[in-house]
Motif scaffolding. Structure first.
Motif, PDB file in Angstrom:
ATOM      1  N   ARG A 202       0.824  -1.214   0.000  1.00 40.31           N
ATOM      2  CA  ARG A 202       0.000   0.000   0.000  1.00 40.31           C
ATOM      3  C   ARG A 202       0.856   1.261   0.000  1.00 40.31           C
ATOM      4  O   ARG A 202       0.549   2.236  -0.692  1.00 40.31           O
ATOM      5  CB  ARG A 202      -0.920  -0.020   1.226  1.00 40.31           C
ATOM      6  N   ARG A 203       1.925   1.260   0.770  1.00 41.15           N
ATOM      7  CA  ARG A 203       2.773   2.441   0.832  1.00 41.15           C
ATOM      8  C   ARG A 203       3.435   2.718  -0.518  1.00 41.15           C
ATOM      9  O   ARG A 203       3.494   3.870  -0.984  1.00 41.15           O
ATOM     10  CB  ARG A 203       3.835   2.245   1.909  1.00 41.15           C
ATOM     11  N   ARG A 205       2.378   1.739  -3.519  1.00 41.16           N
ATOM     12  CA  ARG A 205       1.372   2.157  -4.498  1.00 41.16           C
ATOM     13  C   ARG A 205       0.979   3.615  -4.293  1.00 41.16           C
ATOM     14  O   ARG A 205       0.806   4.375  -5.257  1.00 41.16           O
ATOM     15  CB  ARG A 205       0.145   1.263  -4.401  1.00 41.16           C
ATOM     16  N   ALA A 206       0.841   4.035  -3.041  1.00 41.00           N
ATOM     17  CA  ALA A 206       0.530   5.443  -2.781  1.00 41.00           C
ATOM     18  C   ALA A 206       1.658   6.355  -3.241  1.00 41.00           C
ATOM     19  O   ALA A 206       1.412   7.440  -3.803  1.00 41.00           O
ATOM     20  CB  ALA A 206       0.258   5.639  -1.284  1.00 41.00           C
ATOM     21  N   ALA A 207       2.913   5.944  -3.034  1.00 41.73           N
ATOM     22  CA  ALA A 207       4.047   6.754  -3.484  1.00 41.73           C
ATOM     23  C   ALA A 207       4.077   6.871  -5.007  1.00 41.73           C
ATOM     24  O   ALA A 207       4.364   7.947  -5.556  1.00 41.73           O
ATOM     25  CB  ALA A 207       5.355   6.151  -2.966  1.00 41.73           C
ATOM     26  N   ARG A 208       3.760   5.800  -5.713  1.00 37.26           N
ATOM     27  CA  ARG A 208       3.742   5.858  -7.172  1.00 37.26           C
ATOM     28  C   ARG A 208       2.597   6.733  -7.676  1.00 37.26           C
ATOM     29  O   ARG A 208       2.748   7.446  -8.675  1.00 37.26           O
ATOM     30  CB  ARG A 208       3.627   4.444  -7.747  1.00 37.26           C
ATOM     31  N   ARG A 209       1.451   6.694  -6.992  1.00 37.47           N
ATOM     32  CA  ARG A 209       0.356   7.567  -7.424  1.00 37.47           C
ATOM     33  C   ARG A 209       0.709   9.033  -7.223  1.00 37.47           C
ATOM     34  O   ARG A 209       0.358   9.891  -8.040  1.00 37.47           O
ATOM     35  CB  ARG A 209      -0.912   7.213  -6.639  1.00 37.47           C
ATOM     36  N   LEU A 210       1.405   9.351  -6.123  1.00 36.54           N
ATOM     37  CA  LEU A 210       1.804  10.738  -5.892  1.00 36.54           C
ATOM     38  C   LEU A 210       2.802  11.221  -6.943  1.00 36.54           C
ATOM     39  O   LEU A 210       2.849  12.419  -7.257  1.00 36.54           O
ATOM     40  CB  LEU A 210       2.410  10.878  -4.493  1.00 36.54           C
ATOM     41  N   ASP A 215       0.189   2.424 -10.998  1.00 34.88           N
ATOM     42  CA  ASP A 215       0.285   1.477  -9.888  1.00 34.88           C
ATOM     43  C   ASP A 215      -0.639   0.282 -10.070  1.00 34.88           C
ATOM     44  O   ASP A 215      -0.790  -0.526  -9.152  1.00 34.88           O
ATOM     45  CB  ASP A 215      -0.054   2.180  -8.564  1.00 34.88           C
ATOM     46  N   ARG A 216      -1.255   0.152 -11.231  1.00 33.39           N
ATOM     47  CA  ARG A 216      -2.140  -0.972 -11.513  1.00 33.39           C
ATOM     48  C   ARG A 216      -1.658  -1.691 -12.760  1.00 33.39           C
ATOM     49  O   ARG A 216      -0.820  -1.183 -13.514  1.00 33.39           O
ATOM     50  CB  ARG A 216      -3.588  -0.500 -11.691  1.00 33.39           C
TER      51      ARG A 216
END
Length: 400
Positions: A202-203, A205-210, A215-216
């Motif tokens: 989760r961490r 994926r959140a960093a990649r979205r930012l 992330d998918r």
């Protein structure tokens, strides 16, 4: 050394030495801690309730088992992350019940019924799928039978959730005998590492979205999975080094005869347990099932006791099997035994029929037997209780 106005002193290096204040015992503890119930006692209690649930399909008794387990969990559970998992098991039980009813509606049921609720369009199936139908008549008898069957499985799942909420599996595995110590440590490590993997994923994926990166999909899985795997390997190496520094895996010298006796007792005992359980589940093995099961259990326990001599170790704050633990386990075993006896003496009361369609009745003495499972709520309340003279408020500070 010069004295300072606050009662401390100044050393040669210029550092201030402040006098330490020691809190007295009455202020250090405002609560009286009751003896903790052994984790195995909670699991015996909950699994015995699950065994009792398998002995009946009466929805009133199953609902009473659910209510009793919920009351004990709310009364006795501690404020830990595993204690909050009871709601997840309740939702899982509801999902199982809904799925069972869905299959009864879509795939039909072998239970005959005269009260047709709705008639669904029936899809034709090939000849090799005989005995299976999609759609058709949905009767009240079939739905009621599916409800009874699904409620039994849901109650069993909720009982397992109650055991997990009252005593975490990691705490139970720490109480395993010495012969199963390595297996218990492996399971505890696996249960500990799994949440870390989810949190790392989760961490990342959140960093990649930012950062505006995908992330998918397969690409996102590769870019997230590799760092998660790298972090897991680093934690594994660090854990292995820590375990080796603490002497994990060291065994004591045991004579070859003792090792062979341990292996024979353990293997023979487990085979006896399997054979005895099979005998109890079949009509032909009712005469030999219980003696073989007890003999196998005794041999397996003896083998585990001998095997524990190979791994001398200490335990940090071990759970003690005290009087409270005995009372908790005995209450659950009593419920399972009495419901089993009631199912053998009065099967119609514990297994109400659906053809003809009649309302189930609550048998009195099996219901009273289920209420015995409330004993832990009174014998083993919450983990802490106010001590004498404690008002539950923060203790006053000492004057400066």
């Amino acid at each position: 050394m010069r004295r300072t106005p606050d009662g401390g002193g100044r050393g040669a290096g210029g550092g201030t030495l402040v006098a330490a204040r020691v809190r007295t015992a009455p202020f250090a503890s405002g609560v009286r801690r009751a003896p903790r119930v052994h984790a195995g006692a909670w699991w015996v209690w909950a699994l015995a309730l699950g065994v009792g649930a398998t002995r009946t399909s009466n929805p009133l008794l199953l609902g009473l088992l659910l209510a009793v387990s919920a009351y004990v969990v709310v009364t006795c559970r501690a404020n830990t992350p595993s204690a909050r998992s009871y709601a997840a098991f309740v939702r899982l039980g509801l999902a199982v019940l809904v799925i069972r009813l869905f299959f009864a509606v879509v795939l039909g049921s072998p239970i005959p019924g005269a009260h047709v609720l709705v008639t669904l369009p029936e899809a034709p199936l090939p000849h090799w799928a005989q005995g299976i139908r999609l759609g058709g008549r949905v009767t009240a008898e079939a739905l009621l039978f599916a409800l009874y069957d699904g409620l039994k499985l849901a109650t069993l799942l909720v009982c397992v959730g109650a055991a997990n909420a009252l005593a975490a599996p990691a705490r139970l595995l720490k109480s395993l005998p010495g012969a199963l110590y390595e297996m218990g440590v492996a399971v505890v490590v696996a249960l500990t590492f799994a949440p870390h993997l989810v949190a790392d994923g989760r961490r990342l994926r959140a960093a990649r979205r930012l950062r505006g990166r995908p992330d998918r999909g397969l690409r996102g899985l590769l870019h997230v999975g590799l760092p998660v795997l790298e972090g897991a390997l680093e934690r594994s190496v660090a854990l292995a080094a820590a375990m080796d520094a603490r002497g994990y895996g060291r065994t004591a010298e045991v004579a070859p005869a003792v090792r062979r006796t341990t292996a024979a007792l353990t293997l023979g005992g487990l085979l006896g347990v399997c054979a005895g359980t099979y005998g109890l589940l079949t009509a032909e093995g009712g005469s030999y099932g219980l003696p073989v099961l007890l003999a196998g259990l005794a041999a397996a326990l003896a083998g585990l006791w001998l095997g524990g001599r190979r791994s001398p170790r200490t335990r940090y704050r071990p759970d003690a099997w005290n009087l409270r633990s005995c009372l908790v386990a005995a209450s659950g075993v009593a419920v399972a035994a009495l419901l089993t006896l009631a199912a053998a003496r009065d099967p119609d009361a514990l297994h109400p029929g659906v053809v003809p369609l009649v309302a189930p009745a609550l048998p009195l003495w099996p219901a009273a037997a289920v209420l015995l499972a409330l004993a832990p709520a009174f014998a083993a309340p919450g983990p802490t209780s106010p001590g004498p003279g404690s008002s539950g408020t923060t203790p006053p500070k000492e004057p400066s």
